[in-house]
Design an enzyme around this catalytic site. Sequence first.
Site, PDB file in Angstrom:
ATOM      1  N   ASP A   1       0.998  -1.168   0.113  1.00  7.91           N
ATOM      2  CA  ASP A   1      -0.008   0.031  -0.039  1.00  7.91           C
ATOM      3  C   ASP A   1       0.700   1.315   0.211  1.00  7.91           C
ATOM      4  OD1 ASP A   1      -2.216   1.750   0.027  1.00  7.91           O
ATOM      5  OD2 ASP A   1      -2.573   1.345   2.130  1.00  7.91           O
TER       6      ASP A   1
ATOM      7  N   LYS B   1       1.905   3.628  -6.044  1.00  7.81           N
ATOM      8  CA  LYS B   1       1.145   2.649  -6.773  1.00  7.81           C
ATOM      9  C   LYS B   1       1.968   2.129  -8.019  1.00  7.81           C
ATOM     10  CE  LYS B   1      -1.764   3.591  -3.837  1.00  7.81           C
ATOM     11  NZ  LYS B   1      -1.566   2.905  -2.618  1.00  7.81           N
TER      12      LYS B   1
ATOM     13  N   ASP C   1      -3.752  -2.708  -1.821  1.00  8.33           N
ATOM     14  CA  ASP C   1      -4.767  -1.812  -1.711  1.00  8.33           C
ATOM     15  C   ASP C   1      -4.714  -0.990  -2.933  1.00  8.33           C
ATOM     16  OD1 ASP C   1      -6.816  -0.598  -0.635  1.00  8.33           O
ATOM     17  OD2 ASP C   1      -5.699   0.758   0.719  1.00  8.33           O
ATOM     18  N   ASN C   2      -5.959  -0.440  -3.132  1.00  6.71           N
ATOM     19  CA  ASN C   2      -6.122   0.851  -4.198  1.00  6.71           C
ATOM     20  C   ASN C   2      -5.605   0.346  -5.645  1.00  6.71           C
ATOM     21  OD1 ASN C   2      -4.602   2.754  -1.593  1.00  6.71           O
ATOM     22  ND2 ASN C   2      -6.720   3.088  -2.566  1.00  6.71           N
TER      23      ASN C   2
ATOM     24  N   GLU D   1     -11.376   4.541   0.335  1.00  8.93           N
ATOM     25  CA  GLU D   1     -11.295   4.599   1.950  1.00  8.93           C
ATOM     26  C   GLU D   1     -12.045   6.184   2.088  1.00  8.93           C
ATOM     27  OE1 GLU D   1      -6.955   5.644   0.191  1.00  8.93           O
ATOM     28  OE2 GLU D   1      -8.571   4.137  -0.086  1.00  8.93           O
TER      29      GLU D   1
END
Length: 213
Positions: free
Chosen positions: A140, A143, A168-169, A198
């Site tokens: 996380d 990216k 994540d993401n 989030e």
Amino acid sequence: MGSKHSALLKYVLEKSQPGNVQSVINTIDEFAWNKRWLMNIGDKKGKILDDAVRSRSPNTILELGTFLGYSSLRIAAQMPEKALFVTVESNPESATIARRIHEHAGVSNRIHIVVEPTDQAIPQLKKLFNVDSFDFIFIDHTKNAYLRDFRLLEQESLIKSGTVIVADNVVIPGAPDYLKYVRNSSNYTTELHKTKLEYSNYIPDGVEVSMRL
């Protein structure tokens, strides 16, 4: 130190119960929903992370991207008592706040923060922590570094059969090259958990949970 980050630390110290991990987690969520948005995994996606940690019951854990320490609190709350937990953060100011929040929550002795860029830290982890590989990895951070660092983890043999990787993401901001790699590799089973960004009720996001075969 960013004013938002300082404001979060002040809020946590004032509003949460010392030594109570769940109280600190809840207080950070409260701040991010009601005061100022934070880019940690958050309460809704955090449950996917919690479930993944519990299902693996890992003895060795690596997190890439400590930020302000929120997700590492969630992991610490679910991991076995004697587990080794290493988290890597390139920003010294973020790491300082994370360490202070971990101390307040009473878990700083269970979380090792390495303050260094991830691509520099990963090749040193075996030697630094006397570890062969990690049972559980949470990604996380930046990216566009997901795939680079994932391949580096593979090169360093830090991923083994049974290692669970949570990213994540993967929808917002997105990590398309990482997803393409892990989904097209015969070495992994992988699943997208569709959810919301989030601290948002509307913006779609996703968490990719993969396991090395």
